[in-house]
Scaffold this motif. Sequence first.
Motif, short mmCIF file in Angstrom:
data_model
loop_
_atom_site.label_atom_id
_atom_site.label_comp_id
_atom_site.label_asym_id
_atom_site.label_seq_id
_atom_site.Cartn_x
_atom_site.Cartn_y
_atom_site.Cartn_z
N LYS A 160 80.22 -33.31 17.97
CA LYS A 160 80.56 -32.61 16.73
C LYS A 160 81.45 -31.41 17.02
O LYS A 160 82.43 -31.15 16.30
CB LYS A 160 79.28 -32.16 16.02
N ASN A 161 81.12 -30.65 18.08
CA ASN A 161 81.93 -29.48 18.44
C ASN A 161 83.34 -29.88 18.85
O ASN A 161 84.32 -29.22 18.49
CB ASN A 161 81.25 -28.71 19.57
N MET A 162 83.45 -30.98 19.62
CA MET A 162 84.78 -31.43 20.05
C MET A 162 85.62 -31.88 18.86
O MET A 162 86.80 -31.54 18.76
CB MET A 162 84.64 -32.58 21.05
N LEU A 163 85.02 -32.65 17.94
CA LEU A 163 85.75 -33.11 16.77
C LEU A 163 86.13 -31.96 15.86
O LEU A 163 87.17 -31.99 15.20
CB LEU A 163 84.94 -34.16 16.01
N GLN A 164 85.29 -30.92 15.83
CA GLN A 164 85.63 -29.73 15.03
C GLN A 164 86.81 -29.01 15.65
O GLN A 164 87.70 -28.52 14.94
CB GLN A 164 84.43 -28.79 14.92
N PHE A 165 86.84 -28.94 17.00
CA PHE A 165 88.00 -28.33 17.66
C PHE A 165 89.25 -29.12 17.33
O PHE A 165 90.31 -28.53 17.02
CB PHE A 165 87.80 -28.27 19.17
N LEU A 166 89.18 -30.46 17.42
CA LEU A 166 90.35 -31.28 17.10
C LEU A 166 90.79 -31.04 15.66
O LEU A 166 92.00 -30.93 15.39
CB LEU A 166 90.03 -32.76 17.31
N ALA A 167 89.84 -30.95 14.73
CA ALA A 167 90.18 -30.69 13.32
C ALA A 167 90.90 -29.36 13.17
O ALA A 167 91.93 -29.27 12.49
CB ALA A 167 88.91 -30.71 12.47
N ASP A 168 90.38 -28.32 13.82
CA ASP A 168 91.02 -26.99 13.75
C ASP A 168 92.40 -27.02 14.39
O ASP A 168 93.35 -26.39 13.90
CB ASP A 168 90.14 -25.96 14.44
N TYR A 169 92.51 -27.75 15.50
CA TYR A 169 93.78 -27.90 16.23
C TYR A 169 94.83 -28.58 15.35
O TYR A 169 95.97 -28.13 15.23
CB TYR A 169 93.47 -28.72 17.48
N MET A 170 94.43 -29.68 14.70
CA MET A 170 95.36 -30.41 13.83
C MET A 170 95.74 -29.57 12.62
O MET A 170 96.90 -29.56 12.20
CB MET A 170 94.74 -31.74 13.41
N ASP A 171 94.76 -28.88 12.03
CA ASP A 171 95.05 -28.02 10.88
C ASP A 171 96.05 -26.93 11.25
O ASP A 171 96.99 -26.65 10.49
CB ASP A 171 93.75 -27.38 10.37
N ALA A 172 95.85 -26.32 12.42
CA ALA A 172 96.73 -25.23 12.85
C ALA A 172 98.17 -25.73 13.02
O ALA A 172 99.12 -25.06 12.60
CB ALA A 172 96.21 -24.63 14.15
N ILE A 173 98.32 -26.91 13.62
CA ILE A 173 99.66 -27.47 13.82
C ILE A 173 100.27 -27.90 12.49
O ILE A 173 101.46 -27.69 12.24
CB ILE A 173 99.61 -28.66 14.81
N HIS A 174 99.46 -28.48 11.62
CA HIS A 174 99.94 -28.93 10.32
C HIS A 174 100.48 -27.75 9.50
O HIS A 174 101.55 -27.84 8.89
CB HIS A 174 98.81 -29.63 9.56
#
Length: 217
Positions: free
Chosen positions: A196-210
Amino acid sequence: MKYYKLYLLILIFAATGIAIAMRPAVIRDRPTEAWLDKQVPRNFDGYYVTQDYKMDPTTYSTLKPYGIISRFMSNGPHAYDSVFIASDNSLSFHDPRVCFDTQYNDILSQQTDLCHTKTIGNVPVTVLLLKDLKTQTLNLACYCFKGPGGYFADQDTQHFDLFKHELLTAEPQEGAFWRVIDLNGTESEPTTADKKNMLQFLADYMDAIHIRSKGRF
């Protein structure tokens, strides 16, 4: 009648071949890696860059992307190896499991999951459980791809999406790839909270780039 259908099929394939052959080799105003680096924030949602690193020259010469951004990031208790690739060439997007195999990792399991982002929606991702054969530790990893038609958990679906839009537009298409490895390896199997923590990091990472790229990625 069957000959008419055959001739029609030949004409379609011929027109497709001509369209592909005549299309530009790269997208207009092809970005540079320096530009791409600016589209990947160095700080977001409590995470910050602890180290930048470059892929080896062989990776660049093989994939031929216009940019690869590789960083170790942490928020204190959690640390991740993050990679973002963008390119206008489908050959830049390969099966990342091959790299994991060559980097002294066994892939113990694989599943498709969803990454819940704020700006893009639910993104399908591939989640892997890796065993580092050097340290004997277990690590989680995840990755996903983007094409003009959306976001995908595997490169085959992305390749088809890129090819389809290339045929429709007679223009090269832009794609992207995100890859994250959890650096908090353990000797026991990672927990549901770890995933869950890893997928949340990926979500934040994608949001930041988007957000930084104004919706381009």
